[in-house]
Design an enzyme around this catalytic site. Sequence first.
Site, PDB file in Angstrom:
ATOM      1  N   ASP A   1       0.618  -1.271   0.044  1.00 20.90           N
ATOM      2  CA  ASP A   1      -0.244  -0.025  -0.279  1.00 20.90           C
ATOM      3  C   ASP A   1       1.420   1.240   0.729  1.00 20.90           C
ATOM      4  OD1 ASP A   1      -1.661   0.777   0.133  1.00 20.90           O
ATOM      5  OD2 ASP A   1      -2.892   0.836   1.745  1.00 20.90           O
TER       6      ASP A   1
ATOM      7  N   ASN B   1     -10.859  -3.301  -5.827  1.00 29.06           N
ATOM      8  CA  ASN B   1      -9.708  -2.434  -6.728  1.00 29.06           C
ATOM      9  C   ASN B   1     -10.161  -2.358  -8.349  1.00 29.06           C
ATOM     10  OD1 ASN B   1      -6.920  -3.404  -5.860  1.00 29.06           O
ATOM     11  ND2 ASN B   1      -7.713  -1.730  -4.507  1.00 29.06           N
TER      12      ASN B   1
HETATM   13  C1  IPE Z   1      -1.293   0.162  -3.914  1.00 32.31           C
HETATM   14  O1  IPE Z   1      -0.553   1.487  -3.154  1.00 32.31           O
HETATM   15  C2  IPE Z   1      -1.488   0.087  -5.591  1.00 32.31           C
HETATM   16  C3  IPE Z   1      -2.025  -1.761  -4.956  1.00 32.31           C
HETATM   17  C4  IPE Z   1      -2.325  -2.913  -4.626  1.00 32.31           C
HETATM   18  C5  IPE Z   1      -3.072  -1.428  -6.470  1.00 32.31           C
HETATM   19  P1  IPE Z   1      -2.297   1.922  -3.443  1.00 32.31           P
HETATM   20  O2  IPE Z   1      -2.333   2.583  -4.736  1.00 32.31           O
HETATM   21  O3  IPE Z   1      -3.272   2.325  -2.784  1.00 32.31           O
HETATM   22  O4  IPE Z   1      -1.472   3.703  -3.094  1.00 32.31           O
HETATM   23  P2  IPE Z   1      -2.488   4.210  -2.886  1.00 32.31           P
HETATM   24  O5  IPE Z   1      -2.716   4.311  -0.626  1.00 32.31           O
HETATM   25  O6  IPE Z   1      -2.922   5.700  -3.063  1.00 32.31           O
HETATM   26  O7  IPE Z   1      -1.402   6.009  -1.461  1.00 32.31           O
HETATM   27 MG    MG Z   2      -4.030   2.349  -1.365  1.00 28.91          MG
END
Ligand code: IPE
Ligand code: MG
Length: 225
Positions: A2, A50
């Site tokens: 994350d 997602n």
């Molecule tokens: C993790 O980072 C990405 C995935 C596992 C898809 P994020 O995209 O959730 O990053 P933040 O939370 O917006 O900073």
């Molecule tokens: Mg995230």
Amino acid sequence: MDGNGRWAKERGLPRRKGHEEGGQSIRAIMQAGLKLGIDILTFYAFSSENWKRPEEEVRGLMALLPRMLSKHENILHDNGTRLRAIGRIEGLPDHARKELDRVMAATESYTDRHLVLALNYGSRTELADAAQRLARQVQAGELDPESIDEEALAGALYAPDLPDPDVMIRTSGEQRLSNFLLWQLSYAEFVFVPEYWPDFREEAFVRALQQYEQRDRRYGGVNPC
Ligand code: IPE
Ligand code: MG
């Protein structure tokens, strides 16, 4: 994993750059895992939630996946690591699915280590899918409902041969499970680290594992004194 988006935002970069840099962290953690003797690593790469992200970001992530797979495939072959996937992978776009299937098949015979990617993964869905599987066996007369115990349910999950994880690490300071391995993490130690995923490399990984090592795992029992 994350914090890719926040990592990019802090640098005035598009989120895509955060995901690309995060891909390098996967490589770094795989290599550190080899050094440290960790045989099974599971990465939560794309959750069933997602898909709610902007279309462009989803498309970028789905294009990144096959690129990373072909780029890092050599590490799998060099170290006898079998690539696995958990999740409803039939829901991935064809081009991503094709490369995933190719690398999984190419590493299928390896037994020393496992690299598990959670893709289009949701733990509640996994449990619902397991319930369906067991119900079908009951319907077919192959399974007695009375014999559905913890072992039977665990055996109907996506990767039933893999042991429960010892430790779950989440980066970027968030302290949630976000629908990840709800069943399998029942007795895992949770380590939450402040680093954004793209900054999470060997050093931070070792620090996280040191936290884990200090934990006293009792599994509901008491320690002999
Ligand atoms: C993790 O980072 C990405 C995935 C596992 C898809 P994020 O995209 O959730 O990053 P933040 O939370 O917006 O900073
Ligand atoms: Mg995230």
